[in-house]
Design a protein around this motif. Structure first.
Motif, PDB file in Angstrom:
ATOM      1  N   THR A  34      65.219  96.180 -15.580  1.00 22.41           N
ATOM      2  CA  THR A  34      64.367  97.125 -14.846  1.00 22.41           C
ATOM      3  C   THR A  34      63.742  96.455 -13.629  1.00 22.41           C
ATOM      4  N   GLU A  38      64.393  97.438  -9.743  1.00 21.55           N
ATOM      5  CA  GLU A  38      63.284  97.777  -8.846  1.00 21.55           C
ATOM      6  C   GLU A  38      63.354  96.956  -7.564  1.00 21.55           C
ATOM      7  N   SER A  41      66.108  98.332  -5.473  1.00 23.65           N
ATOM      8  CA  SER A  41      65.699  99.602  -4.880  1.00 23.65           C
ATOM      9  C   SER A  41      64.795  99.383  -3.670  1.00 23.65           C
TER      10      SER A  41
END
Length: 131
Positions: A34, A38, A41
């Motif tokens: 995760t 992130e 992103s």
């Protein structure tokens, strides 16, 4: 028959401990994945912002050139409205690009080149506008 399926207490504790360790490992991998997603992103978002600002800069330069060309052909000062707008937008776009790429020396060097070309094009349009 019921006695065949009962496990000793040590086996139950070992199974519980193994399950807990497995849950911790899966949780750690999920957290790492995760966090990595992130970061990726954010990098994609940053790249999109840089590309969008670059397109704004190029559009401003095109507007200035088109506007001065229209003025040269028609002599109508109304054609210079986009040029006057571009005179404000182009330096602002360069400043935003400089800010967005502050963490990347290679991009800063390319931006120096882009800035000098943009300045030359705006000066040429300025000469046409004054003519």
């Amino acid at each position: 028959m019921a006695k065949r399926f009962t496990l000793p207490l040590r086996s139950k504790i070992a199974a519980g401990l193994a399950t807990a360790i497995l849950v911790l490992i899966v949780g750690a991998i999920s957290y790492w994945t995760t966090a990595r997603a992130e970061r990726a992103s954010k990098a994609v978002d940053h790249t999109s912002q840089v590309l969008l600002e670059q397109q704004r800069l190029l559009a401003g330069l095109a507007d200035a050139e088109t506007s001065t060309r229209g003025y040269t052909l028609t002599g109508d000062t109304a054609e210079l409205a986009a040029y006057n707008s571009a005179k404000l937008r182009v330096p602002a776009s360069i400043a935003r690009l400089r800010s967005l790429t502050a963490d990347n020396p290679a991009q800063q060097q390319r931006l120096d080149t882009l800035e000098s070309v943009a300045r030359e094009r705006m000066e040429l349009s300025d000469q046409i506008e004054q003519y």
